[in-house]
Design an enzyme around this catalytic site. Structure first.
Site: not given
Ligand code: ACO
Length: 338
Positions: A248, A278, A110
């Protein structure tokens, strides 16, 4: 100091899957998901492939930068969910764009986009590239276990991209870290069918993502705070002087906790998680693209980014928003072509 971001683009699947839809086949509900994560719906591939999303984001970024595929010196794709083990996702985009430059993937989970900025900064600083397409493309729906409520509800699919051009004074700060811990979030690759492999790593567990959510949560909150403080200390730029924080998007509560610890003005923090969930490495460039599309990025603005994920990795970066610099535009020679 080497690059500036010339343009951004993104592309999401059309289908938005709501929390209520998930509760039709998982033991969960909208109340739990929205209060614990901030997620209300997520884009999920149905008729689109990751190739389609990646190409869509790439084309939009090139258009916003005013750059043709022939002007690219590299295409770098960050992904942990490429459609193929080989060739790289970037190679497929290169082919479909009709570009001729080298193309390769990197997997920084990520934090992949910030790891990608680090790699591209090296290429541009070394004089090996003038224009690079940095693309983040993720199909998390292929990694999620759709029978596991503790992970399936968290992820979405999508792609976002930035064109980086030589010149400018970014990055003002760039730091990637890896705290060796390959268990806390992981997904095994398929074992294959070698008759000689007696170990078959991951065979018993399967290939879906496994995660110890609370550990990730603590890691993320601690590191948002410590890494942003370090960024401020090492650049001498106060957190109050940073115009935008692009974090993030794993869980709204993680971002909120980081914002609170750092005492940030919430107006300077952009949340996209409610309808994107996400999207792994695509979260940061997607958020940048949303800010740019909304006209919220002004020339000279300072933009801080922070990504974290499987590894466990973090990536922190500070850039100055300078989409147009003298000399931008089509390349004036072929000497950079490979
Ligand atoms: N619906 C209803 N209940 C649920 C759900 C769900 N979708 N998921 C878990 N629960 C239950 C659990 O079973 C548990 O029940 P129990 O108390 O009876 O055992 C209860 O809710 C609490 O579970 P926790 O895991 O403690 O819940 P928490 O508040 O920590 O939230 C979450 C879990 C959302 C996963 C959170 O820990 C988190 O966001 N962690 C970080 C995730 C992350 O950042 N991942 C990024 C990595 S991805 C990558 O790198 C590719």
């Amino acid at each position: 100091m080497s690059f500036h971001i010339m343009g951004t683009g993104s592309c999401l699947p059309e289908r938005q899957v709501t929390n209520d839809e998930l509760s039709a086949f998982l033991d969960t509900d909208d109340e739990w998901i929205s209060t614990r994560t901030g997620i209300r719906s997520r884009p999920v591939c149905t008729t689109e492939t990751l190739d389609d999303l990646a190409l869509g984001a790439a084309r939009r970024a090139l258009e916003s930068a005013g750059i043709a595929p022939a002007d690219l010196d590299y295409i770098v794709c960050t992904t942990c969910t490429a459609e193929r083990a080989t060739p790289a996702q970037a190679c497929v985009v290169q082919q479909r764009l009709g570009a001729t430059c080298p193309a390769f993937d990197i997997n920084g989970a990520c934090a992949g986009f910030v790891f990608g900025l680090d790699v591209v900064d090296g290429l541009i600083s070394a004089g090996r590239a003038r224009h690079v397409l940095l693309l983040s493309a993720e199909k998390m729906s292929r990694l999620a276990d759709w029978t596991d409520r503790s992970t399936a509800v968290l992820f979405g699919d999508g792609a976002a991209a930035a064109v980086l051009g030589a010149g400018g004074d970014s990055p003002l700060y760039l730091r990637c870290t890896t705290q060796g811990d390959s268990d806390v979030i992981h997904a095994w690759a398929p074992c294959g069918n070698s008759p000689f492999d007696q170990v078959k790593p991951g065979h018993d567990e399967g290939t879906f993502m496994k995660m110890r959510g609370r550990e990730v949560f603590k890691f993320a909150v601690t590191h948002i705070a410590s890494q942003m403080q370090r960024l401020s200390r090492e650049t001498g730029i106060g957190l109050d002087d940073i115009d935008h924080f692009v974090f993030h998007q794993a869980n709204k509560r993680i971002i909120d906790a980081g914002v609170e610890r750092l005492g940030l003005d919430p107006e300077r923090v952009t949340y996209t998680i409610d309808h994107t969930a996400n999207v792994s490495s695509a979260c940061i460039p997607l958020t940048l693209d949303r800010l740019a599309a909304a006209g919220r990025l002004r020339a000279g603005d300072l933009v801080a980014m922070f990504g974290f994920g499987s590894g466990l990795v973090t990536g922190s970066c500070l850039v100055r928003w300078q989409p147009r610099l003298p000399g931008d535009g089509a390349s004036d020679g072929d000497e950079m072509k490979n």
